[in-house]
Design a protein around this motif. Structure first.
Motif, PDB file in Angstrom:
ATOM      1  N   MET A   1       2.348  -2.642   5.141  1.00  0.00           N
ATOM      2  CA  MET A   1       1.993  -2.696   3.738  1.00  0.00           C
ATOM      3  C   MET A   1       3.275  -2.720   2.905  1.00  0.00           C
ATOM      4  N   SER A   2       3.316  -3.628   1.977  1.00  0.00           N
ATOM      5  CA  SER A   2       4.500  -3.810   1.156  1.00  0.00           C
ATOM      6  C   SER A   2       4.330  -3.093  -0.187  1.00  0.00           C
ATOM      7  N   SER A   3       5.423  -2.606  -0.693  1.00  0.00           N
ATOM      8  CA  SER A   3       5.379  -1.907  -1.979  1.00  0.00           C
ATOM      9  C   SER A   3       5.797  -2.820  -3.136  1.00  0.00           C
ATOM     10  N   ILE A   4       6.049  -4.079  -2.856  1.00  0.00           N
ATOM     11  CA  ILE A   4       6.485  -5.010  -3.895  1.00  0.00           C
ATOM     12  C   ILE A   4       5.423  -5.184  -4.989  1.00  0.00           C
ATOM     13  N   PRO A   5       4.138  -5.371  -4.673  1.00  0.00           N
ATOM     14  CA  PRO A   5       3.148  -5.493  -5.754  1.00  0.00           C
ATOM     15  C   PRO A   5       3.091  -4.264  -6.668  1.00  0.00           C
TER      16      PRO A   5
ATOM     17  N   ILE B   1       5.610  -2.219  -7.342  1.00  0.00           N
ATOM     18  CA  ILE B   1       6.816  -2.238  -8.172  1.00  0.00           C
ATOM     19  C   ILE B   1       6.668  -3.262  -9.295  1.00  0.00           C
ATOM     20  N   VAL B   2       6.144  -4.443  -8.977  1.00  0.00           N
ATOM     21  CA  VAL B   2       5.933  -5.478  -9.985  1.00  0.00           C
ATOM     22  C   VAL B   2       4.959  -4.985 -11.053  1.00  0.00           C
ATOM     23  N   ALA B   3       3.902  -4.335 -10.634  1.00  0.00           N
ATOM     24  CA  ALA B   3       2.916  -3.816 -11.588  1.00  0.00           C
ATOM     25  C   ALA B   3       3.531  -2.753 -12.494  1.00  0.00           C
ATOM     26  N   LEU B   4       4.352  -1.886 -11.943  1.00  0.00           N
ATOM     27  CA  LEU B   4       5.000  -0.847 -12.754  1.00  0.00           C
ATOM     28  C   LEU B   4       5.979  -1.459 -13.752  1.00  0.00           C
ATOM     29  N   VAL B   5       6.726  -2.464 -13.332  1.00  0.00           N
ATOM     30  CA  VAL B   5       7.675  -3.117 -14.237  1.00  0.00           C
ATOM     31  C   VAL B   5       6.925  -3.819 -15.364  1.00  0.00           C
ATOM     32  N   LEU B   6       5.857  -4.533 -15.043  1.00  0.00           N
ATOM     33  CA  LEU B   6       5.077  -5.216 -16.075  1.00  0.00           C
ATOM     34  C   LEU B   6       4.440  -4.226 -17.044  1.00  0.00           C
ATOM     35  N   THR B   7       3.966  -3.120 -16.539  1.00  0.00           N
ATOM     36  CA  THR B   7       3.395  -2.090 -17.398  1.00  0.00           C
ATOM     37  C   THR B   7       4.439  -1.533 -18.352  1.00  0.00           C
ATOM     38  N   ALA B   8       5.643  -1.288 -17.845  1.00  0.00           N
ATOM     39  CA  ALA B   8       6.718  -0.772 -18.686  1.00  0.00           C
ATOM     40  C   ALA B   8       7.076  -1.784 -19.770  1.00  0.00           C
ATOM     41  N   VAL B   9       7.127  -3.056 -19.422  1.00  0.00           N
ATOM     42  CA  VAL B   9       7.458  -4.096 -20.402  1.00  0.00           C
ATOM     43  C   VAL B   9       6.392  -4.157 -21.497  1.00  0.00           C
TER      44      VAL B   9
END
Length: 58
Positions: free
Chosen positions: A1-5, A7-15
């Motif tokens: 299982m990858s943690s990339i999705p 991380i991407v979701a957290l970055v988009l939420t922060a933006v």
């Protein structure tokens, strides 16, 4: 299982949160500027506006 999705979701939420906050701050500043009482223009401001075409605050 990858943690990339995740991380991407957290970055988009922060933006999105930062952008929303900046828009709210900008709207409040614009409302504050619009609600200030405008003083009658001075003669020098009227002359400067006629000469340059720009609005000058006294």
């Amino acid at each position: 299982m990858s943690s990339i999705p995740l991380i991407v979701a957290l970055v988009l939420t922060a933006v999105v949160v930062v952008g929303y906050t900046l828009v709210l701050i900008g709207m409040r500043q614009e409302d504050r500027c619009m609600s200030l009482r405008t003083a009658a223009p001075t003669r020098s401001a009227v002359l400067a506006r006629r000469v340059t075409g720009c609005h000058v605050r006294g």
